[in-house]
Scaffold this motif. Sequence first.
Motif, PDB file in Angstrom:
ATOM      1  N   GLU A  88       0.810  -1.223   0.000  1.00  0.00           N
ATOM      2  CA  GLU A  88       0.000   0.000   0.000  1.00  0.00           C
ATOM      3  C   GLU A  88       0.846   1.277   0.000  1.00  0.00           C
ATOM      4  OE1 GLU A  88      -2.131  -1.234   3.389  1.00  0.00           O
ATOM      5  OE2 GLU A  88      -2.686  -2.950   2.128  1.00  0.00           O
ATOM      6  N   SER A  89       2.018   1.158   0.579  1.00  0.00           N
ATOM      7  CA  SER A  89       2.915   2.304   0.612  1.00  0.00           C
ATOM      8  C   SER A  89       4.330   1.835   0.295  1.00  0.00           C
ATOM      9  CB  SER A  89       2.918   2.954   2.003  1.00  0.00           C
ATOM     10  OG  SER A  89       1.611   3.332   2.373  1.00  0.00           O
ATOM     11  N   VAL A  90       5.164   2.818  -0.102  1.00  0.00           N
ATOM     12  CA  VAL A  90       6.582   2.549  -0.323  1.00  0.00           C
ATOM     13  C   VAL A  90       7.371   3.507   0.566  1.00  0.00           C
ATOM     14  CG1 VAL A  90       8.489   2.616  -1.991  1.00  0.00           C
ATOM     15  CG2 VAL A  90       6.208   1.865  -2.728  1.00  0.00           C
ATOM     16  N   ASP A 148       2.376  12.389  -0.224  1.00  0.00           N
ATOM     17  CA  ASP A 148       3.641  11.745   0.106  1.00  0.00           C
ATOM     18  C   ASP A 148       4.394  12.615   1.110  1.00  0.00           C
ATOM     19  OD1 ASP A 148       2.834   9.902  -1.687  1.00  0.00           O
ATOM     20  OD2 ASP A 148       4.209  10.525  -3.286  1.00  0.00           O
ATOM     21  N   GLU A 149       5.453  12.070   1.668  1.00  0.00           N
ATOM     22  CA  GLU A 149       6.132  12.794   2.733  1.00  0.00           C
ATOM     23  C   GLU A 149       7.631  12.554   2.660  1.00  0.00           C
ATOM     24  OE1 GLU A 149       5.471  13.321   7.565  1.00  0.00           O
ATOM     25  OE2 GLU A 149       4.258  11.887   6.411  1.00  0.00           O
ATOM     26  N   LEU A 150       8.409  13.510   3.108  1.00  0.00           N
ATOM     27  CA  LEU A 150       9.872  13.391   3.141  1.00  0.00           C
ATOM     28  C   LEU A 150      10.337  13.933   4.480  1.00  0.00           C
ATOM     29  CD1 LEU A 150      12.219  12.574   1.223  1.00  0.00           C
ATOM     30  CD2 LEU A 150      12.325  14.951   0.491  1.00  0.00           C
ATOM     31  N   ILE A 151      11.001  13.102   5.269  1.00  0.00           N
ATOM     32  CA  ILE A 151      11.394  13.516   6.615  1.00  0.00           C
ATOM     33  C   ILE A 151      12.841  13.127   6.891  1.00  0.00           C
ATOM     34  CG2 ILE A 151       9.034  13.318   7.468  1.00  0.00           C
ATOM     35  CD1 ILE A 151       9.810  10.674   8.766  1.00  0.00           C
ATOM     36  N   THR A 207       0.932   8.319  -9.324  1.00  0.00           N
ATOM     37  CA  THR A 207       2.129   7.681  -9.870  1.00  0.00           C
ATOM     38  C   THR A 207       3.414   8.306  -9.343  1.00  0.00           C
ATOM     39  OG1 THR A 207       0.955   7.122 -11.886  1.00  0.00           O
ATOM     40  CG2 THR A 207       3.363   7.132 -12.004  1.00  0.00           C
ATOM     41  N   ARG A 208       4.297   7.478  -8.864  1.00  0.00           N
ATOM     42  CA  ARG A 208       5.568   7.967  -8.341  1.00  0.00           C
ATOM     43  C   ARG A 208       6.656   6.927  -8.631  1.00  0.00           C
ATOM     44  NH1 ARG A 208       5.955  13.120  -6.352  1.00  0.00           N
ATOM     45  NH2 ARG A 208       4.666  12.834  -4.519  1.00  0.00           N
ATOM     46  N   LEU A 209       7.820   7.421  -9.021  1.00  0.00           N
ATOM     47  CA  LEU A 209       8.975   6.558  -9.257  1.00  0.00           C
ATOM     48  C   LEU A 209      10.101   6.967  -8.323  1.00  0.00           C
ATOM     49  CD1 LEU A 209       9.048   6.424 -13.116  1.00  0.00           C
ATOM     50  CD2 LEU A 209       9.393   4.429 -11.672  1.00  0.00           C
ATOM     51  N   THR A 242       8.597  13.855  -9.850  1.00  0.00           N
ATOM     52  CA  THR A 242       7.703  14.967  -9.515  1.00  0.00           C
ATOM     53  C   THR A 242       6.251  14.510  -9.581  1.00  0.00           C
ATOM     54  OG1 THR A 242       9.282  16.564 -10.349  1.00  0.00           O
ATOM     55  CG2 THR A 242       6.981  17.270 -10.314  1.00  0.00           C
ATOM     56  N   ASP A 243       5.426  15.123  -8.802  1.00  0.00           N
ATOM     57  CA  ASP A 243       3.994  14.863  -8.813  1.00  0.00           C
ATOM     58  C   ASP A 243       3.459  14.908 -10.244  1.00  0.00           C
ATOM     59  OD1 ASP A 243       1.504  15.045  -6.694  1.00  0.00           O
ATOM     60  OD2 ASP A 243       1.048  15.915  -8.662  1.00  0.00           O
TER      61      ASP A 243
END
Lengths: 271, 271, 271, 271
Positions: free
Chosen positions: A189-191, A262-265, A231-233, A209-210
């Motif tokens: 479900e998530s990466v 999405d998130e970036l931490i 869609t995300r790569l 990019t989105d």
Amino acid sequence: MAYYGSPMLVDDLIFKPKHSLIDQSLHSTMGATTTNGDGFGIGWYGEGPEPAIYKNVSPAWNDANLHEIARQVRTPLLFAHIRAATGTAVQRSNCHPFRWGRWLWMHNGMINGFHEMKRDLMLQVEPSIFADMEGSTDSEMLFFLALSFGLTDDPIRAVERAVGLVEKVASDHGIPHPVQMTVATANGESVWAFRYSSEGKSRSLFFSTDVTRLRELYPDNPVLLNAGDETRLVVSEPLGDLPGAWNEVPESSAGIVRPGVDELIPFRPVA
Amino acid sequence: MAYYGSPMLVDDLIFKPKHSLIDQSLHSTMGATTTNGDGFGIGWYGEGPEPAIYKNVSPAWNDANLHEIARQVRTPLLFAHIRAATGTAVQRSNCHPFRWGRWLWMHNGMINGFHEMKRDLMLQVEPSIFADMEGSTDSEMLFFLALSFGLTDDPIRAVERAVGLVEKVASDHGIPHPVQMTVATANGESVWAFRYSSEGKSRSLFFSTDVTRLRELYPDNPVLLNAGDETRLVVSEPLGDLPGAWNEVPESSAGIVRPGVDELIPFRPVA
Amino acid sequence: MAYYGSPMLVDDLIFKPKHSLIDQSLHSTMGATTTNGDGFGIGWYGEGPEPAIYKNVSPAWNDANLHEIARQVRTPLLFAHIRAATGTAVQRSNCHPFRWGRWLWMHNGMINGFHEMKRDLMLQVEPSIFADMEGSTDSEMLFFLALSFGLTDDPIRAVERAVGLVEKVASDHGIPHPVQMTVATANGESVWAFRYSSEGKSRSLFFSTDVTRLRELYPDNPVLLNAGDETRLVVSEPLGDLPGAWNEVPESSAGIVRPGVDELIPFRPVA
Amino acid sequence: MAYYGSPMLVDDLIFKPKHSLIDQSLHSTMGATTTNGDGFGIGWYGEGPEPAIYKNVSPAWNDANLHEIARQVRTPLLFAHIRAATGTAVQRSNCHPFRWGRWLWMHNGMINGFHEMKRDLMLQVEPSIFADMEGSTDSEMLFFLALSFGLTDDPIRAVERAVGLVEKVASDHGIPHPVQMTVATANGESVWAFRYSSEGKSRSLFFSTDVTRLRELYPDNPVLLNAGDETRLVVSEPLGDLPGAWNEVPESSAGIVRPGVDELIPFRPVA
């Protein structure tokens, strides 16, 4: 390479030539690593609760069966990995991605001093999953340490603890800069993607990019029109030739690709 | 790579690192072609009348068994080949060297338009050996054409006729510049090497300088002291760093390495 | 084994244990041939116009990737074959099924004297498809002879002519009883099966009873309830333990499995 | 199969047909286990201090390279093993014989409950050799336990302690009858063979009769005339058709084959 989005034919993601953002970039990926002939693997979510994996020790470009399968399998979540061995045997059980239950895991990089630390690390693997390790790589060990530290509940925290443990054991052994990694893991479900190295000089990692933003940039690109909004790569190298398409994951970061935002931490190992 | 000389451990010829003219050069050879991961093979003369062959589709650098064997086999005549496939299947029967009776054969290059000419060429193979062809490559076909034209009696003439035939058939099909080749063949007592292309732009081929001459140039080199006077290497690339050690085989030439005086003569295809 | 019917997971057809007519029988098939370790293959119709094939030289029961794929692929038309080599190399290109365009072909049996007749047979292969032969088996040769004699237009007539040619060439060479075969071929819409031997002692071939009839015999069998009316299996051995489920194909016969009424007619080689 | 005696061509030991006590018996051995298609291996003492190993996951009878090597290698001490996997992966690192320094080890049988006990057993492996384990089998684990308990100093005692440990750990886990084994190990000068099972129902193990005695029984047998006086074979099954040639190793025994007088003593696990 990790793909998450609307169901795609694997062939379109890893083999098909040019004419699309995705194909192009992936094809470049493959091209950039054709000297990595120490096995490859793909993992995907399809029929049944567990992901499927197809892994082989021959070079990907010579595997006639891979070409066949790639033209038959559609999936919304694909991992693809080409291995450059760093000292452990070239055998299927050492190829990525690794699987445990619904989870996939792949790793680029290495644990320095792994041979020396192997026993100490192994002892930290949860006894109930200990015997499920099938290969002999540092990458699979990292996966099982993360599982032991709660990957299925809190992936980022678990990887932080696994990496923290490796750095602690390395310190005990007097081994400098033990961890060098980009990692991707998924549960269907998530990466989650990670970029980290003890030395602070991690190999690169990029995410696309989105799609809604890309469509604005390239309104005539047919691939972008068909690609779903989610869609995300995630890839190792800034590929393709569309300016604005790729974003570098910063040093010591973890990203989450999932339905919605999405998130970036920051990523901080926990000893 | 073809080695002819005093019996050597295969490991010393194809794996051992530096410290010797031979190892060094061979190691460089291997290094120069590590992106050729489409199989490899070695052939050598040892026990029994026929040469032995060890061939595999995996990259040479990953073949643990090859390392084992290389440390056990001594031979005065070794062929080693790393394949870069040009369109035919990656399978053991397509790896070089090829063997027929006491003969070994290996080829770098290709026959342009082979798919188109295959049937016509096959018809020229001597019926009695027709079914001995095991693979599907242009290289094996060239070998069997040469055998059909008398390779075991007059190797140079036979190869001239085989190449001449290919050029004739290509001409009938309107295919330009069909042959691109460096070839080595041996019967256990001599080695024949060929450099030729229809276009006159052949890939390179080098042979090592006479050992007695090299000893004068490098009186302190221990490898040269141990190497027999007849020792000769034929390689695709000018390797090692000893000035004077390598000599290019001229365009359209055939060389003979054998006990006594070696020879280098013009190669002229016979239609 | 050939399956034709409602789309099934390959796993359910070739791996899943007992509890169903199909699985049980197929599992027995696999069991009966586990000493056939010379490679295996499956071919199926799925995405795209051409059937997909997955073939490997390792024993089927050891192929971890096959287990993965079998759990992901659904198909209404599956060929599965386990090879017991009869003298030609164990390599992927010699594994069944063979494919040409939309056609699949697999063969149990052998052409006696094939080595001797190979050249003469090869000359009868249509030049335009000659170079498409990838392997070295008698089975693939028979396929290409059938293709040369019109397989895609009139399959039964084409196989009759191919077999007739082999018998003719064998006769010229003084080879008795050249052909021993059960063959299955398909184009995605129909399956043709053949049982024939020159000697009149063919290996066995069975087809499953009409599903509507089987449901009357076994009204409580859940598999039969789910199986579509057109479901048909063709297998080498009378398998499973449901009396009335299997019918032997008579000597020198050809059967057609297709939407609507299937057919069984005499097979007579044409010289 | 373990061979110890005058240097023999491997081909004569494992492939050549009939006409000799040794060949015949070995050929029967191979024949009796041709359904064991889960890899094979040979280990031998030749050039250099360490034994060489050649192992592969394909069935032995299909390995063209094995045939080549067998015709080139002569050795006074050969181990040959055909694997029937019992739950662990079919990969080279799981094939027998295993090697550590000058030592070879091979095992038929299994450790019941191995998956459950794996971690506890692994913890008893000497840390300095821990990371040298390459595969995932119970057989290799037993080897490393024996090494940890002093195999290189007192092989019989070390194996007694290793087996004793397994039985102790099994007891803790409530696992009955954990060990089933015939084992052979060698250091290049002697061979030790073991027959033991916790249940007291071990699989069979046989050793060949003293050659001087066999020559009296069969004065006309040419193989026996050529075989050195020290020649000894240890095999799993009573093979060949020479009455008096084979002697069963009793339950719970260890045998030593070495220059001079061989020995057979009781084997008693030490907890």
